[in-house]
Design a protein around this motif. Structure first.
Motif, PDB file in Angstrom:
ATOM      1  N   PRO A   1       4.914   9.279  14.040  1.00 51.89           N
ATOM      2  CA  PRO A   1       6.493  10.094  14.398  1.00 51.89           C
ATOM      3  C   PRO A   1       6.436   8.886  15.070  1.00 51.89           C
ATOM      4  CG  PRO A   1       4.436  11.358  14.918  1.00 51.89           C
ATOM      5  CD  PRO A   1       3.938  10.362  14.663  1.00 51.89           C
ATOM      6  N   GLU A   2       6.267   7.715  15.924  1.00 49.07           N
ATOM      7  CA  GLU A   2       6.755   6.200  16.625  1.00 49.07           C
ATOM      8  C   GLU A   2       7.542   5.509  15.373  1.00 49.07           C
ATOM      9  OE1 GLU A   2       5.382   4.621  19.948  1.00 49.07           O
ATOM     10  OE2 GLU A   2       2.942   5.691  19.008  1.00 49.07           O
ATOM     11  N   LEU A   3       6.667   5.336  14.351  1.00 48.59           N
ATOM     12  CA  LEU A   3       7.321   4.459  12.484  1.00 48.59           C
ATOM     13  C   LEU A   3       8.228   5.422  12.343  1.00 48.59           C
ATOM     14  CD1 LEU A   3       4.809   2.775  12.058  1.00 48.59           C
ATOM     15  CD2 LEU A   3       6.690   1.710  12.799  1.00 48.59           C
ATOM     16  N   GLY A   4       7.828   6.549  12.016  1.00 50.56           N
ATOM     17  CA  GLY A   4       8.970   8.142  10.855  1.00 50.56           C
ATOM     18  C   GLY A   4       9.991   8.305  11.655  1.00 50.56           C
ATOM     19  N   ILE A   5      10.229   7.935  12.809  1.00 46.94           N
ATOM     20  CA  ILE A   5      11.861   8.513  13.321  1.00 46.94           C
ATOM     21  C   ILE A   5      12.418   6.669  13.534  1.00 46.94           C
ATOM     22  CG2 ILE A   5      12.939   8.286  15.687  1.00 46.94           C
ATOM     23  CD1 ILE A   5      10.944  10.213  16.626  1.00 46.94           C
ATOM     24  N   VAL A   6      11.794   6.041  13.345  1.00 47.09           N
ATOM     25  CA  VAL A   6      12.667   4.785  13.223  1.00 47.09           C
ATOM     26  C   VAL A   6      13.486   4.749  11.336  1.00 47.09           C
ATOM     27  CG1 VAL A   6      12.813   2.099  12.821  1.00 47.09           C
ATOM     28  CG2 VAL A   6      11.226   3.418  14.552  1.00 47.09           C
TER      29      VAL A   6
END
Length: 610
Positions: A170-175
């Protein structure tokens, strides 16, 4: 539809209200082909998008020294490689098929429109524009149709990868999910300028094409007057303008490509930098970082398809506008009557008031050559010219039909044959009844036998038509050039537009072709303007003899033809102002005498002998 099934049994009726509607209609006619392209595009791009998963699995297996997982990753990579290759091959096949099928449909539509309009097409739209539409514009529209399925597959795959990244990390995917729409839309502000430059390039290319076609068509005349270098210089100048416009357009598209490379690169750097920080903190594994990096790197691939669809649409939109304008040209296609036999009788033009008596040779003299061309166009069943409608509105908004019938101003006045408006007759039936030979008839490439192999009544043979048109010397020269050394002129090949023949020879062969057809009404526009007076006199006698009992109308100012006509009608300002024999009009009508003798009129005194 498969390529082997072309041509289309019925290309359909296009929506030509706007270029965008035409593109939408074109795409709607081949939904099956687009769906096929979309399917194989998803297979190909999904397989490419899935590569980061086994790659990350392999890296993590190597770190953990897990042989079974490494083997599993190798098997997955092999399977995905097969799917990538298969999907790429089938996607290319489907996309090219869509391109060919779309171009074939448009070519059939243009051919049908050309057949419908006949010689009137080049009067309504420049020949250069027709050439540009039938070549470059169809290519650009086909490019957009080809790109569409790839773009849709890229868009669906991009959304899927972004969703998968959000779920996976989620952390990188949202970026990534927030950055991808910005990257896809980053080039939009540059598209209007790129489109304007592309339009400018196409406009200049169309003018250069028109100049080239006009130069080639008049090459014989240019050589005669020594004007080749002048027109070569003009074309060279036009060609350089096209080159400069193409360079300016390419610079803008290069800038767009640079933006599409730079911004995703910056996003990839940002993701990797942020991911390395997460990996050093132990929040993600090394394999996960490799997977995310590979997924983001993959997203640069569908971004190129976004650039391609933007470029193809910007090129195809004005091409679709031009194509729609040409396809929107119309003439009455089917009338309200279903009579199997073509009408016969007197031919009446309500716009000018001209009436050609059935079975007689009528000559028409027009003070304005343009009016003669518009009259010939109307007699061929085409709607009145704008100038004719302006004249009609100025004269009261309505015209008299046959037998004194008045027609509404909101409906174009139709030529009447035997009391039947040609607009009320099916097009094929009207063409059987009335044949119009233009001032500049076209001879298609082929043998002389092919030229004379036209739909005909059978009453006039090819030999009789050639004799009446005084083609003896033409036949002799063609016999010497016969392809099979048989000396038969019917086997001699005639080049495109008859460029291997002189102007007079082309004119006489075209007249012979019209005479073979033997229609109920034959309209000839200046059929002897390129022949000498002796030949013209013999043609006049032959025309009168072979058309005995048929209605023939000749637009001419030649005294030799006028003297052999049963009646002569003089038109001034588009209206009939005199009707009698040639000699009677010479004696009684000063304006007629001035046009026919090509001398300035002077006051005529009764005691003078005309």
């Amino acid at each position: 539809m498969r390529i082997r099934d072309l041509p289309h049994p019925d290309p359909g009726v296009p929506d030509v209200r706007t270029g965008g509607r035409f593109l939408l209609w074109l795409c709607g006619r081949q939904l099956g082909g687009q769906a096929n392209g979309l399917f194989w595009g998803l297979v190909h791009m999904s397989a490419v998008a899935a590569f980061p998963l086994p790659v990350g699995l392999a890296v993590q297996a190597a770190v953990d020294r897990d042989g079974s997982r490494l083997a599993l990753a190798g098997g997955l990579l092999t399977l995905l490689g097969v799917l990538v290759a298969l999907g790429d091959i089938m996607l290319h096949r489907a996309a090219v098929t869509n391109w060919i099928v779309a171009v074939a449909r448009m070519q059939q539509l243009l051919a049908r429109k050309t057949t419908e309009l006949g010689g009137a097409m080049t009067r309504r739209v420049a020949a250069g524009e027709v050439a540009a539409v039938s070549t470059g514009d169809l290519e650009r529209i086909g490019w957009f149709i080809e790109t569409l399925s790839r773009f849709c597959a890229a868009a669906v795959t991009t959304v899927g990868v972004c969703v998968a990244l959000v779920v996976y990390q989620p952390e990188l995917g949202i970026v990534v999910a927030l950055g991808m729409p910005a990257l896809a839309l980053a080039a939009l502000p540059l598209l209007p300028a790129a489109t304007r430059r592309a339009d400018e390039q196409r406009e200049k290319a169309g003018r250069a094409t028109e100049l080239a076609s006009d130069t080639v068509a008049g090459l014989r005349v240019l050589r005669g007057i020594g004007g080749e270098e002048l027109f070569l210089g003009r074309y060279r100048s036009a060609s350089q303008e096209v080159r400069r416009a193409a360079v300016r357009s390419a610079r803008m598209w290069s800038l767009i490509s640079a933006v599409q490379v730079l911004l995703p690169g910056l996003l990839l750097i940002a993701v990797v930098r942020y991911g390395i920080g997460l990996a050093l903190d132990g929040r993600i594994a090394v394999g996960e970082l490799v997977t995310i990096y590979s997924a983001v790197a993959f997203l640069l691939y569908p971004l190129r398809h976004f650039e391609e669809i933007a470029m193809s649409y910007s090129f195809s939109r004005p091409s679709a506008e031009r194509t729609a304008r040409v396809l929107a040209l119309s003439r009455p296609v089917d009338g309200r009557l279903t009579a199997a036999e073509p009408p016969s009788g007197d031919l009446h033009d309500p716009v000018s008031g001209l009436t050609a008596t059935a079975g007689r040779l009528t000559a028409v003299v027009c003070g304005d050559p343009d009016a003669a061309g518009r009259l010939a166009e109307r007699l061929g069943g085409h709607p009145p010219h704008r100038d004719d409608e302006k004249d009609r509105d100025r004269d009261g908004g309505a015209g008299a039909g046959a037998g004194g019938e008045r027609k509404s101003a909101d409906r174009p006045l139709s030529v009447v044959l035997g009391g039947t408006p040609l607009d009320d007759v099916p097009r094929d039936t009207a063409r059987t009844a009335v044949l119009v030979q233009d001032k500049d008839p076209v001879l298609l490439s082929g043998t002389l036998g092919d030229l004379l192999d036209v739909p005909a009544s059978g009453r006039v043979t090819a030999a009789e038509a050639l004799a009446a048109a005084q083609c003896r010397d033409v036949l002799a020269s063609l016999a010497q050039a016969s392809a099979d050394d048989s000396g038969d002129p019917m086997h001699t090949h005639i080049t495109e537009r008859g460029r291997s023949l002189s102007g007079g020879q082309r004119q006489r062969l075209a007249l012979a072709r019209s005479l073979v057809t033997d229609p109920e009404v034959l309209v000839l526009d200046e059929p002897t303007s390129a022949v000498d007076s002796h030949t013209e006199a013999r043609i006049a006698d032959g025309l009168r003899k072979i058309r005995t009992g048929r209605t023939t109308l000749v637009l001419t100012s030649s005294p030799l033809l006028l003297d052999r006509a049963d009646q002569v009608v003089f038109l001034q300002d588009g209206k009939v102002t005199g009707e009698a024999t040639h000699r009677e009009l010479l004696r009684t009508h000063p304006d007629y005498r001035a046009v026919v003798t090509r001398e300035p009129d002077r006051p005529h005194h009764p005691e003078e002998t005309p």
